[in-house]
Design an enzyme around this catalytic site. Structure first.
Site, PDB file in Angstrom:
ATOM      1  N   ARG A 137       0.781  -1.170   0.037  1.00  0.00           N
ATOM      2  CA  ARG A 137      -0.123  -0.086   0.203  1.00  0.00           C
ATOM      3  C   ARG A 137       0.732   1.334   0.126  1.00  0.00           C
ATOM      4  O   ARG A 137       0.442   2.330   0.270  1.00  0.00           O
ATOM      5  CB  ARG A 137      -0.950  -0.091   1.229  1.00  0.00           C
ATOM      6  CG  ARG A 137      -2.120  -1.106   1.245  1.00  0.00           C
ATOM      7  CD  ARG A 137      -2.982  -0.604   2.084  1.00  0.00           C
ATOM      8  NE  ARG A 137      -4.030  -1.959   2.106  1.00  0.00           N
ATOM      9  CZ  ARG A 137      -3.910  -3.335   2.713  1.00  0.00           C
ATOM     10  NH1 ARG A 137      -2.811  -3.241   3.456  1.00  0.00           N
ATOM     11  NH2 ARG A 137      -4.865  -4.091   2.568  1.00  0.00           N
ATOM     12  N   LYS A 159       3.328  11.513 -11.330  1.00  0.00           N
ATOM     13  CA  LYS A 159       2.493  10.466 -12.207  1.00  0.00           C
ATOM     14  C   LYS A 159       3.129   9.160 -12.291  1.00  0.00           C
ATOM     15  O   LYS A 159       4.318   9.196 -12.886  1.00  0.00           O
ATOM     16  CB  LYS A 159       2.175  11.106 -13.613  1.00  0.00           C
ATOM     17  CG  LYS A 159       1.118  12.192 -13.443  1.00  0.00           C
ATOM     18  CD  LYS A 159       0.654  12.603 -14.941  1.00  0.00           C
ATOM     19  CE  LYS A 159      -0.364  13.659 -14.770  1.00  0.00           C
ATOM     20  NZ  LYS A 159      -0.772  13.976 -16.198  1.00  0.00           N
ATOM     21  N   GLU A 201      10.600  18.295 -24.969  1.00  0.00           N
ATOM     22  CA  GLU A 201      10.035  18.516 -23.322  1.00  0.00           C
ATOM     23  C   GLU A 201      10.478  19.781 -22.702  1.00  0.00           C
ATOM     24  O   GLU A 201       9.711  20.419 -21.819  1.00  0.00           O
ATOM     25  CB  GLU A 201       9.788  17.584 -22.596  1.00  0.00           C
ATOM     26  CG  GLU A 201       9.182  16.218 -23.339  1.00  0.00           C
ATOM     27  CD  GLU A 201       7.604  16.060 -23.027  1.00  0.00           C
ATOM     28  OE1 GLU A 201       6.909  17.195 -22.469  1.00  0.00           O
ATOM     29  OE2 GLU A 201       7.086  15.132 -23.397  1.00  0.00           O
ATOM     30  N   LYS A 242       7.979  22.795 -13.801  1.00  0.00           N
ATOM     31  CA  LYS A 242       6.976  21.542 -13.566  1.00  0.00           C
ATOM     32  C   LYS A 242       6.595  21.522 -11.861  1.00  0.00           C
ATOM     33  O   LYS A 242       5.464  21.203 -11.786  1.00  0.00           O
ATOM     34  CB  LYS A 242       7.642  20.331 -14.082  1.00  0.00           C
ATOM     35  CG  LYS A 242       6.945  19.062 -13.774  1.00  0.00           C
ATOM     36  CD  LYS A 242       6.561  17.828 -14.650  1.00  0.00           C
ATOM     37  CE  LYS A 242       5.670  17.052 -14.313  1.00  0.00           C
ATOM     38  NZ  LYS A 242       5.691  15.842 -15.117  1.00  0.00           N
ATOM     39  N   GLU A 252      -4.253  17.199 -11.616  1.00  0.00           N
ATOM     40  CA  GLU A 252      -4.643  17.358 -12.799  1.00  0.00           C
ATOM     41  C   GLU A 252      -6.081  17.895 -12.949  1.00  0.00           C
ATOM     42  O   GLU A 252      -6.891  17.308 -13.730  1.00  0.00           O
ATOM     43  CB  GLU A 252      -4.194  16.635 -13.952  1.00  0.00           C
ATOM     44  CG  GLU A 252      -4.287  17.069 -15.374  1.00  0.00           C
ATOM     45  CD  GLU A 252      -3.386  16.223 -16.470  1.00  0.00           C
ATOM     46  OE1 GLU A 252      -2.431  15.848 -16.049  1.00  0.00           O
ATOM     47  OE2 GLU A 252      -4.193  16.191 -17.361  1.00  0.00           O
ATOM     48  N   ARG A 256      -2.285  21.918 -14.595  1.00  0.00           N
ATOM     49  CA  ARG A 256      -1.348  20.805 -14.866  1.00  0.00           C
ATOM     50  C   ARG A 256      -1.692  20.241 -16.187  1.00  0.00           C
ATOM     51  O   ARG A 256      -0.705  20.049 -16.946  1.00  0.00           O
ATOM     52  CB  ARG A 256      -1.615  19.495 -13.747  1.00  0.00           C
ATOM     53  CG  ARG A 256      -0.617  18.471 -14.045  1.00  0.00           C
ATOM     54  CD  ARG A 256      -0.089  17.424 -13.020  1.00  0.00           C
ATOM     55  NE  ARG A 256       0.924  16.677 -13.312  1.00  0.00           N
ATOM     56  CZ  ARG A 256       1.694  15.777 -12.679  1.00  0.00           C
ATOM     57  NH1 ARG A 256       1.124  15.819 -11.155  1.00  0.00           N
ATOM     58  NH2 ARG A 256       2.448  14.887 -13.018  1.00  0.00           N
ATOM     59  N   ASN A 260       0.587  19.120 -21.100  1.00  0.00           N
ATOM     60  CA  ASN A 260      -0.153  18.269 -21.984  1.00  0.00           C
ATOM     61  C   ASN A 260       0.070  19.110 -23.412  1.00  0.00           C
ATOM     62  O   ASN A 260      -0.446  18.638 -24.585  1.00  0.00           O
ATOM     63  CB  ASN A 260      -1.528  17.823 -21.950  1.00  0.00           C
ATOM     64  CG  ASN A 260      -1.329  17.096 -20.634  1.00  0.00           C
ATOM     65  OD1 ASN A 260      -0.598  16.246 -20.376  1.00  0.00           O
ATOM     66  ND2 ASN A 260      -2.678  16.868 -20.149  1.00  0.00           N
ATOM     67  N   HIS A 263       0.523  17.571 -26.799  1.00  0.00           N
ATOM     68  CA  HIS A 263       0.545  16.018 -26.419  1.00  0.00           C
ATOM     69  C   HIS A 263      -0.602  15.472 -27.292  1.00  0.00           C
ATOM     70  O   HIS A 263      -0.925  14.229 -27.483  1.00  0.00           O
ATOM     71  CB  HIS A 263       0.381  15.644 -24.889  1.00  0.00           C
ATOM     72  CG  HIS A 263       1.994  15.839 -24.256  1.00  0.00           C
ATOM     73  ND1 HIS A 263       2.723  16.877 -24.440  1.00  0.00           N
ATOM     74  CD2 HIS A 263       2.752  14.804 -23.845  1.00  0.00           C
ATOM     75  CE1 HIS A 263       3.599  16.573 -23.811  1.00  0.00           C
ATOM     76  NE2 HIS A 263       3.783  15.089 -23.337  1.00  0.00           N
ATOM     77  N   HIS A 267       0.113  12.488 -29.273  1.00  0.00           N
ATOM     78  CA  HIS A 267      -0.230  11.264 -28.739  1.00  0.00           C
ATOM     79  C   HIS A 267      -0.954  10.320 -30.193  1.00  0.00           C
ATOM     80  O   HIS A 267      -0.565   9.237 -30.361  1.00  0.00           O
ATOM     81  CB  HIS A 267      -0.968  10.945 -27.660  1.00  0.00           C
ATOM     82  CG  HIS A 267      -0.337  11.133 -26.157  1.00  0.00           C
ATOM     83  ND1 HIS A 267      -0.974  11.469 -25.235  1.00  0.00           N
ATOM     84  CD2 HIS A 267       0.881  11.022 -26.154  1.00  0.00           C
ATOM     85  CE1 HIS A 267      -0.104  11.463 -24.144  1.00  0.00           C
ATOM     86  NE2 HIS A 267       1.074  11.052 -24.761  1.00  0.00           N
ATOM     87  N   HIS A 281       8.410   9.687 -28.491  1.00  0.00           N
ATOM     88  CA  HIS A 281       7.626  10.435 -27.920  1.00  0.00           C
ATOM     89  C   HIS A 281       7.975  11.864 -27.983  1.00  0.00           C
ATOM     90  O   HIS A 281       7.030  12.514 -28.239  1.00  0.00           O
ATOM     91  CB  HIS A 281       7.399   9.825 -26.419  1.00  0.00           C
ATOM     92  CG  HIS A 281       6.371  10.775 -25.617  1.00  0.00           C
ATOM     93  ND1 HIS A 281       5.207  10.766 -25.554  1.00  0.00           N
ATOM     94  CD2 HIS A 281       6.773  11.962 -24.656  1.00  0.00           C
ATOM     95  CE1 HIS A 281       4.726  11.662 -25.089  1.00  0.00           C
ATOM     96  NE2 HIS A 281       5.606  12.257 -24.154  1.00  0.00           N
TER      97      HIS A 281
HETATM   98  N1  GLY Z   1       3.699  14.888 -18.221  1.00  0.00           N
HETATM   99  C1  GLY Z   1       2.490  15.440 -17.629  1.00  0.00           C
HETATM  100  C2  GLY Z   1       2.428  15.494 -16.157  1.00  0.00           C
HETATM  101  O1  GLY Z   1       3.231  14.971 -15.714  1.00  0.00           O
HETATM  102  O2  GLY Z   1       1.580  15.987 -15.966  1.00  0.00           O
END
Ligand code: GLY
Length: 381
Positions: A137, A159, A201, A242, A252, A256, A260, A263, A267, A281
């Site tokens: 957990r 993430k 990025e 970031k 998000e 946040r 993107n 993206h 994507h 990517h």
């Molecule tokens: N890669 C996008 C984020 O971390 O929100």
């Protein structure tokens, strides 16, 4: 609470080592940036969590180059450790890879007070972070990203996750690291194509919210790719940007999503190219950002000169900016629209895009008209 840089990122010329402090949801952590940090993993982990055992999770490619140094560093500080080595590649970031890592961690008797160290690029970082999140957990994770892309993006912000057969990153958890060691010298062993893809990025942070950083990158990009103070500066600046966004919006629900930028188109192209070496990517993000600027201009939101400047910079670096730059076949416009609609950035059928009113001025646009997107794609193909 806001994220702050404990050593403010001033100029590239004076960037030996940097530390960016992230304060998210009351669980602060540091991102250390600079050359030689993998060799310091032991000392830094011993200071952070005395007595903890460490499970290093890495892939076979990264293990061949960096595992011995990290193990030696842990051994030198008396840290008991094990290594779990997975197959390199996106395929490992799935249920089977998760099972392999979790079972190895249980077998190694990694407990809650111990640490899991993710040594590698985005696949290793996401998979290991998620394995740590679900093991008992929740076991704490240290991220040691070894690609530019993972140093400026996936290792920061919590993430984690794996791919489902139905889509990328559909299974996961927010699990912030307790420490990030971004060894910028690790990038020296990467193919230049991969460093350039990660650089997309970096550019993203300038384009989404910091026009002055984009100005700097236009002048200094070679140093970021080749190494040196410009690289440390750019990684720190990106992490700082970031960290600030993640501190405002960890889960998000708002800002946040700005991360993107590029993206949604990116994507779709990546999926259309089968997530293969045809389009990395970061390369997909480069095309996606150029398209996001061009689409914003089409909607009357962004001056044409900014679109041109973005395309010129990405092209100067050697990154693709057009759909036609992707080698081989891609789906037709209908196929791309289906891929865009499947993307997780679709909320109850409405298309959400990150659009721009200029360089450094991105915003979240909900309810973007699919017909406009389709017409734009028809026009630019
Ligand atoms: N890669 C996008 C984020 O971390 O929100």
């Amino acid at each position: 609470m806001p994220a702050t840089a404990s050593s403010p990122v001033a100029t590239a010329a004076e960037a030996p080592r940097r530390t960016v402090h992230v304060d998210v949801a009351g669980r602060p952590y540091d991102i250390h940036i600079g050359p030689g940090l993998l060799q310091e993993a032991g000392a830094r982990i011993a200071a952070l969590r005395p007595g903890a055992r460490v499970a290093i999770v890495t892939d076979a490619n990264v293990a061949a180059v960096h595992l011995a140094a990290v193990e030696a560093s842990l051994a030198a500080t008396g840290i008991e450790h094990v290594a779990v080595v997975v197959e390199p590649g996106e395929k490992t970031k799935g249920y089977k890879g998760l099972e392999q890592v979790v079972e190895a961690l249980i077998g190694a008797r990694i407990e809650r007070r111990d640490l899991v160290l993710a040594l590698g690029g985005g696949v290793v970082g996401d998979l290991t972070g998620f394995a740590a999140a679900v093991l008992r957990r929740g076991v704490d994770v240290v991220q040691a990203p070894t690609t530019l892309l993972s140093q400026v993006d996936s290792s920061v912000g919590g993430k984690t996750g794996i791919n489902s057969p139905q889509g990328k990153n559909l299974v996961g958890a927010f699990h912030q690291p307790v420490l990030v060691l971004a060894d910028t010298a690790a990038l020296d062993t990467l193919p230049v194509r991969e460093v350039k893809a990660g650089y997309a990025e970096v550019v993203k942070y300038g384009l989404l919210g910091d026009a002055a950083f984009f100005d700097t990158l236009e002048k200094d990009w070679r140093g970021v790719i080749e190494g040196g103070p410009e690289r440390i500066f750019a990684v720190a600046k990106s992490c700082e940007a970031k960290a600030a966004i993640v501190a405002r919006d960890e889960k998000e629900t708002g800002d946040r999503a700005l991360l993107n930028l590029g993206h949604t188109f990116g994507h779709a192209l990546e999926a259309g190219a089968g997530f293969s070496d045809r389009l990395l990517h970061g390369e997909a993000v480069a095309i996606g950002m150029a398209l996001a600027f061009a689409f914003s201009r089409r909607l009357g939101l962004c001056p044409g000169q900014d679109v041109t400047r973005v395309e010129r910079h990405l092209q100067a670096v050697g990154l693709p900016t057009r759909i036609a730059d992707v080698p081989g076949d891609l789906p037709d416009t209908d196929g791309l629209m289906r891929l865009i609609a499947q993307d997780k950035k679709v909320s109850r059928g409405a298309l959400t895009f990150i659009l721009v009113s200029g360089i450094g001025e991105a915003f979240v646009a909900k309810d973007v008209d699919g017909a406009e997107v389709r017409a734009f794609l028809d026009e630019v193909r």
